[in-house]
Design an enzyme around this catalytic site. Structure first.
Site, mmCIF file in Angstrom:
data_model
loop_
_atom_site.group_PDB
_atom_site.id
_atom_site.type_symbol
_atom_site.label_atom_id
_atom_site.label_comp_id
_atom_site.label_asym_id
_atom_site.label_seq_id
_atom_site.Cartn_x
_atom_site.Cartn_y
_atom_site.Cartn_z
ATOM 1 N N PRO A 10 -15.307 -34.667 -44.416
ATOM 2 C CA PRO A 10 -14.195 -35.260 -45.150
ATOM 3 C C PRO A 10 -13.177 -35.988 -44.281
ATOM 4 O O PRO A 10 -12.848 -35.534 -43.182
ATOM 5 C CB PRO A 10 -13.539 -34.059 -45.850
ATOM 6 C CG PRO A 10 -14.059 -32.860 -45.148
ATOM 7 C CD PRO A 10 -15.407 -33.224 -44.623
ATOM 8 N N ASN A 11 -12.719 -37.096 -44.822
ATOM 9 C CA ASN A 11 -11.665 -37.946 -44.235
ATOM 10 C C ASN A 11 -12.116 -38.744 -43.017
ATOM 11 O O ASN A 11 -11.345 -39.553 -42.497
ATOM 12 C CB ASN A 11 -10.397 -37.126 -43.897
ATOM 13 C CG ASN A 11 -9.831 -36.454 -45.123
ATOM 14 O OD1 ASN A 11 -9.608 -37.114 -46.131
ATOM 15 N ND2 ASN A 11 -9.633 -35.144 -45.079
ATOM 16 N N ARG A 18 -6.607 -43.354 -39.440
ATOM 17 C CA ARG A 18 -6.174 -41.972 -39.667
ATOM 18 C C ARG A 18 -5.658 -41.337 -38.372
ATOM 19 O O ARG A 18 -6.425 -41.221 -37.403
ATOM 20 C CB ARG A 18 -7.389 -41.171 -40.158
ATOM 21 C CG ARG A 18 -7.135 -39.688 -40.292
ATOM 22 C CD ARG A 18 -8.425 -38.900 -40.497
ATOM 23 N NE ARG A 18 -8.130 -37.504 -40.640
ATOM 24 C CZ ARG A 18 -9.002 -36.522 -40.452
ATOM 25 N NH1 ARG A 18 -10.264 -36.804 -40.119
ATOM 26 N NH2 ARG A 18 -8.648 -35.270 -40.597
ATOM 27 N N TYR A 23 -7.139 -39.057 -33.302
ATOM 28 C CA TYR A 23 -8.561 -39.403 -33.482
ATOM 29 C C TYR A 23 -8.953 -40.744 -32.883
ATOM 30 O O TYR A 23 -10.134 -41.098 -32.893
ATOM 31 C CB TYR A 23 -8.904 -39.372 -34.981
ATOM 32 C CG TYR A 23 -8.708 -37.999 -35.585
ATOM 33 C CD1 TYR A 23 -9.424 -36.901 -35.107
ATOM 34 C CD2 TYR A 23 -7.792 -37.784 -36.608
ATOM 35 C CE1 TYR A 23 -9.227 -35.633 -35.643
ATOM 36 C CE2 TYR A 23 -7.595 -36.523 -37.149
ATOM 37 C CZ TYR A 23 -8.315 -35.455 -36.658
ATOM 38 O OH TYR A 23 -8.116 -34.198 -37.180
ATOM 39 N N ASN A 75 -20.277 -33.614 -37.747
ATOM 40 C CA ASN A 75 -18.846 -33.374 -37.612
ATOM 41 C C ASN A 75 -18.382 -32.879 -38.985
ATOM 42 O O ASN A 75 -18.175 -33.667 -39.896
ATOM 43 C CB ASN A 75 -18.084 -34.641 -37.215
ATOM 44 C CG ASN A 75 -16.597 -34.353 -37.002
ATOM 45 O OD1 ASN A 75 -16.106 -33.288 -37.386
ATOM 46 N ND2 ASN A 75 -15.884 -35.291 -36.400
ATOM 47 N N ALA A 78 -12.700 -30.945 -41.653
ATOM 48 C CA ALA A 78 -11.925 -29.771 -42.089
ATOM 49 C C ALA A 78 -12.817 -28.616 -42.545
ATOM 50 O O ALA A 78 -12.426 -27.444 -42.450
ATOM 51 C CB ALA A 78 -10.965 -30.168 -43.203
ATOM 52 N N GLU A 99 -22.869 -29.526 -33.379
ATOM 53 C CA GLU A 99 -21.551 -29.758 -33.984
ATOM 54 C C GLU A 99 -20.708 -30.622 -33.049
ATOM 55 O O GLU A 99 -20.671 -30.353 -31.840
ATOM 56 C CB GLU A 99 -20.868 -28.403 -34.203
ATOM 57 C CG GLU A 99 -19.474 -28.502 -34.797
ATOM 58 C CD GLU A 99 -18.827 -27.121 -34.947
ATOM 59 O OE1 GLU A 99 -19.536 -26.093 -34.983
ATOM 60 O OE2 GLU A 99 -17.584 -27.081 -35.014
ATOM 61 N N HIS A 101 -16.819 -32.776 -32.499
ATOM 62 C CA HIS A 101 -15.442 -33.060 -32.917
ATOM 63 C C HIS A 101 -14.837 -34.084 -31.984
ATOM 64 O O HIS A 101 -14.996 -33.975 -30.757
ATOM 65 C CB HIS A 101 -14.581 -31.789 -32.863
ATOM 66 C CG HIS A 101 -15.060 -30.730 -33.793
ATOM 67 N ND1 HIS A 101 -14.840 -30.790 -35.143
ATOM 68 C CD2 HIS A 101 -15.801 -29.618 -33.568
ATOM 69 C CE1 HIS A 101 -15.418 -29.745 -35.715
ATOM 70 N NE2 HIS A 101 -16.013 -29.025 -34.781
ATOM 71 N N ARG A 108 -5.448 -27.418 -30.589
ATOM 72 C CA ARG A 108 -4.642 -27.833 -31.733
ATOM 73 C C ARG A 108 -4.105 -26.608 -32.498
ATOM 74 O O ARG A 108 -4.009 -25.525 -31.943
ATOM 75 C CB ARG A 108 -5.476 -28.770 -32.611
ATOM 76 C CG ARG A 108 -5.904 -30.041 -31.839
ATOM 77 C CD ARG A 108 -6.652 -31.018 -32.717
ATOM 78 N NE ARG A 108 -5.817 -31.467 -33.834
ATOM 79 C CZ ARG A 108 -6.296 -32.101 -34.906
ATOM 80 N NH1 ARG A 108 -7.593 -32.379 -34.976
ATOM 81 N NH2 ARG A 108 -5.487 -32.466 -35.875
HETATM 82 C C1 DQA Z 1 -12.210 -32.929 -36.506
HETATM 83 C C2 DQA Z 1 -11.277 -31.731 -36.272
HETATM 84 C C3 DQA Z 1 -10.969 -30.994 -37.575
HETATM 85 O O1 DQA Z 1 -10.085 -29.918 -37.336
HETATM 86 C C4 DQA Z 1 -10.308 -31.937 -38.563
HETATM 87 O O2 DQA Z 1 -10.101 -31.291 -39.798
HETATM 88 C C5 DQA Z 1 -11.046 -33.211 -38.733
HETATM 89 C C6 DQA Z 1 -11.658 -33.851 -37.576
HETATM 90 C C7 DQA Z 1 -12.440 -33.761 -35.232
HETATM 91 O O3 DQA Z 1 -13.385 -34.534 -35.212
HETATM 92 O O4 DQA Z 1 -11.660 -33.657 -34.280
HETATM 93 O O5 DQA Z 1 -11.074 -33.790 -39.825
HETATM 94 O O6 DQA Z 1 -13.468 -32.429 -36.923
#
Ligand code: DQA
Length: 145
Positions: A10-11, A18, A23, A75, A78, A99, A101, A108
């Site tokens: 998501p997002n 964003r 990011y 990835n 959230a 995985e 990120h 964080r």
């Molecule tokens: C994320 C880290 C997550 O905590 C966050 O909710 C994201 C992006 C990252 O790529 O750093 O949406 O997965």
């Protein structure tokens, strides 16, 4: 040719605009294009999937074996911190997952320090920006060699 499934949670469709201080400014399309370059050199095929919906991510993982994928790069965004369903989906299939990120989730907010997904994955790459995806894909390519 081996196929690798790249899942963006998501997002991540909003990357580029964003929270750029966290990011970066690379769009999702530019990240995918970079991964395509590595895939081409390595002789693997990538299929990209982005969704803001947990169930859709569970569904695509659940059929990843039947669909002929040799590895997954994910990835979970959230959902990393909340989704037992995505973790169980990865555990349910015999397709190895990596995985990734962009940000270092351990640096964080405290709620980001736990990944429910990581124990179901072969490994995790966190904190290297776009390079996290490149390193994650590189690991996934090795896994399906
Ligand atoms: C994320 C880290 C997550 O905590 C966050 O909710 C994201 C992006 C990252 O790529 O750093 O949406 O997965």
């Amino acid at each position: 040719m081996k196929k690798i499934l790249v899942i963006h949670g998501p997002n991540l469709n909003l990357l580029g605009s964003r929270e750029t201080s966290i990011y970066g400014t690379a769009s999702l399309e530019s990240i995918n294009a970079k991964l395509e370059g590595l895939a081409r050199q390595s002789g693997v095929v990538l299929v990209f999937f982005q969704s803001n919906h947990e169930g859709d991510i569970v569904d695509i993982i659940g059929k990843s074996g039947k669909d002929g994928f040799s590895a997954i790069v994910i990835n979970p965004a959230a959902y990393t911190h909340t989704s037992v369903a995505i973790r169980d989906a990865i555990s349910a299939v015999s397709v190895p997952a990596v995985e990734v990120h962009l940000s270092n989730i351990y640096k964080r907010e405290e709620f980001r320090h736990q990944s429910l997904i990581a124990p179901a994955c072969v490994g995790q790459v966190s904190g290297f920006g776009v390079q996290s995806y490149v390193l994650g894909l590189s690991a996934a390519i090795d896994l399906c060699a």
